[in-house]
Every structure is written in structure tokens, then in C-alpha cells.
Scaffold this active site. Structure first.
Site: not given
Length: 356
Positions: A45, A50-51, A89-90, A128, A146
Site C-alpha cells: 500500500e 500515487q504509483t 519516487g516520493y 487511505y 483512493d
DNA sequence: CAGCCGTGGAA
DNA sequence: TTTCCAAGGCT
């Protein structure tokens, strides 16, 4: 808005479809197996925030092979985890992942909280993820919202309030269709539907298991839901990066500060990124700029990074903290994509230089 | 609370 | 080519 009677039918239609068509994903327990491992559910999760599924799968496999339990991950070195996350990322997710694993391993004897409220207190776990883990790993009834759920629900009920103002209405609608049992399967079923059928641009309404439940399919353009607010233009910025290479095949790498963009990641020394960045190199040397800057697009700005190259002597010591990294293992440095591309550009040019 | 925070694939 | 988008969280 739909009336009470139809809400049960939506969950039944969707779960019936899911029982036959669920995607087989590495973090999902196979059909008929015991409940999924909370560690694997949580890890997936966080990675999926966002992936896309396709991007996550190789990282999930790598992480679970190397760190098969929350205790193993909690005992890992920060640098190893950050490097393993490089490219996904992130990067705040990776920092919070470690903090969360250590909290669970050291303060909870390795057991994840089994309620939304308990999960919500962990670093990197928001509304979420808490709902998703509570439902999927612990069988709780939780309303999982989501981007997929927002899209599917906005279409089911033809909610035409622009996002983000539509969030309360969407959440209430999602609550109304979430079943008392199998909430975890239901959430994953909505996400499968959103990823494969009720897609953002070209929904396949003709094969949708919810087409008889959907208000948007009766409109001229089902893809128009959810309505979104206009987005801002992305500013352009410039930057300078400094490639300091030693004759024995090492390059000088630094670690970026823990917060902010690419926080905590290995990197080339670089200027700030702004309209007119300071072009002063970190040290005196014979600098030569690559012909073409490295172009990279972040979420909220685009960047042209001019890469400057200097070949220094063996006993050179650049200012500040850093480490000499062997060029032969540059792929293992865990550079985020911007700096990986900068390294690629330097290596490519020096290869051409060597063979004119 | 709106802005910050990556990346790569699809169209 | 450019734009849009993805299983969001933090401040």
C-alpha cells in the site's frame, strides 16, 4: 443520488466479478488462502501511493526478498533502504517506511495495529492506507477511498461537483456501497475495476460489471466524471550539477538533506534549482559543461540541469561531506532518476571522448 | 489547507 | 511533443 435498495446490488455485482476476474498480484493472497500478511499488505500500500502497479511489482519483489518481515526491515541500514527505493519516487515514503517498521518492530513486538485508528498513528499511514490495511489485512469494514474509488463512485452516482469539493459526497457514496463483510475484497475490486475497465480516459462501459448500476453510463460522456478543477501551469527552473571525477575511477557523491525534494537520497553536488541559480562551483578546478543540460520533469516544476565536469587529482578532497563512489558501481549508488540521467550523460560523453 | 513531493507509461 | 495520470501523506 441512488436510493438504498441499489447499494447492496453494486457490491454483489462487483464482488461476483472480482471472484472470477481478480488480478493476481504479488501482495494478494491467492484465492482460498489464509488472510494476507499485514507486513506485505502495508508495504504494498505504501509503494502503491500515487504509483502504478507495474512500477511497484519489481520493487515489492526486491523488498520482500531482501527484507521478508517487518523486523528484518526495521533492522536494515537507512542507506540500503533509500538506495533500494531509488527510482520509485516520493522518497519521504521510504523514510516513513523505515520509521514505521521500527515503531512496529520495537514498540509493538512486530504486530501492526489492527484498527484504522491504530494504523493511522503510524508514520506514512494516512486515511487511505489505514483503511486499506484494516480492510485487506484485518477484515475490518473500512471505507477505502483512493483515486480509483473517487472515479468509480463519481460515475456510479454521476456526482458532478468538481474535485476536491466533491470529496465529502464521494466518501458518503462510497460508504453507502461498502459491504459489511469482505470490505477488503470490495476495495480491491473497485481498484481493479478502476485500473482495467473504469479507466480515467476511455472507460470500457460495454464490459463493465456495474453498467446496470451506473448513472454516468446514461450520460453523453461517462469519462467526464469526476469533474476536476483546472490545474496550474508548471514553472521551469534551472540548476547546476557538479561531476568531480578522480583518475582512479571514482566520482564525488553527497547525500541530500533529509527533508525536501529528493530528501535523504544520494546525489551529485548541485546548486539550488530556481530561475537564476548560483553557478559557482563547489571547488576550483578545470570545469567543462556538458553540451546539453539534463531535462527532468517533477510534479510541480520542470528542470534543466547543466552538468559540469572536472577531472581532479588523486589526493583531491572536495569541501563538505561526501564519498568517493566507484564509477564501475554507479548503478548501485541509489541515485534518483535526475542524477542517474546526469551520470548517464557524463559517462556517454566521456566514452565518445575516449574514442573520437 | 493548498502546496510540496517523483516517476514512467499511455494517449 | 505535450499532457495526463497512478492503491496519498505531510505540513
Amino acid at each position: 443520488m441512488r436510493v438504498e435498495g441499489n447499494t447492496k446490488k453494486i457490491a454483489e455485482d462487483l464482488l461476483g466479478h472480482y471472484d472470477v476476474r481478480a488480478r493476481r498480484l504479488p501482495w494478494r493472497a491467492p484465492p482460498g488462502a489464509n488472510a494476507a500478511d499485514p507486513y506485505r499488505v502495508w508495504l504494498s500500500e505504501v509503494m502503491l501511493q500515487q504509483t502504478t502497479v507495474a512500477a511497484v511489482i519489481p520493487y515489492f519483489t526486491k523488498f520482500t526478498e531482501r527484507w521478508p518481515s517487518v523486523e528484518a526491515l526495521a533492522a536494515a541500514d537507512d542507506a540500503d533502504v533509500m538506495a533500494a527505493w531509488a527510482g520509485l519516487g516520493y522518497y519521504a515514503r521510504a523514510r516513513n517506511l523505515l520509521a514505521c517498521a521500527r515503531a512496529v518492530a520495537n514498540e509493538r513486538d512486530g504486530a501492526f495495529p489492527d484498527t484504522e485508528d491504530g494504523l493511522r498513528d503510524l508514520p506514512g499511514v494516512g486515511a487511505y492506507t489505514a483503511a486499506a490495511v484494516a480492510a485487506i489485512a484485518f477484515g475490518r469494514r473500512a471505507v477505502v477511498v483512493d483515486a480509483n474509488v473517487e472515479r468509480v463512485v463519481a460515475r456510479l452516482f454521476a456526482i458532478d461537483i468538481p474535485l476536491p469539493n466533491a470529496r465529502p459526497a464521494i466518501r458518503a457514496a462510497a460508504d453507502s456501497i461498502t459491504p459489511e463483510t469482505r470490505a477488503g475484497d470490495f476495495a480491491q475490486a473497485v481498484m481493479d475495476l478502476g485500473a482495467t475497465i473504469c479507466t480515467a480516459r476511455a472507460p470500457a462501459c460495454g464490459i463493465c460489471p456495474l453498467r446496470t448500476d451506473c448513472a454516468a453510463v446514461l450520460t453523453a460522456d461517462p469519462a467526464a466524471f469526476p469533474v476536476k478543477a483546472a490545474k496550474k501551469i508548471r514553472p521551469h527552473r534551472l540548476g547546476h550539477g557538479w561531476w568531480i571525477e578522480r583518475p582512479d575511477g571514482h566520482v564525488w557523491l553527497v547525500r541530500r538533506s533529509a527533508k525536501g525534494l529528493l530528501g535523504g537520497m544520494r546525489a551529485l553536488p548541485s546548486s539550488d534549482w530556481e530561475a537564476a541559480p548560483d553557478p559557482t562551483p563547489p571547488m576550483t578546478a578545470q570545469w567543462r559543461a556538458l553540451a546539453a543540460p539534463v531535462a527532468h520533469i517533477f510534479t510541480h516544476f520542470s528542470l534543466a540541469l547543466t552538468v559540469h565536469v572536472a577531472h581532479v587529482t588523486e589526493n583531491c578532497q572536495p569541501p563538505g561531506e561526501g564519498e568517493w563512489w566507484p564509477l564501475a558501481r554507479i548503478g548501485d549508488a541509489g541515485l534518483p532518476t535526475l542524477f542517474r540521467r546526469a551520470a548517464d550523460a557524463v559517462m556517454k560523453e566521456s566514452a565518445q571522448h575516449a574514442r573520437p
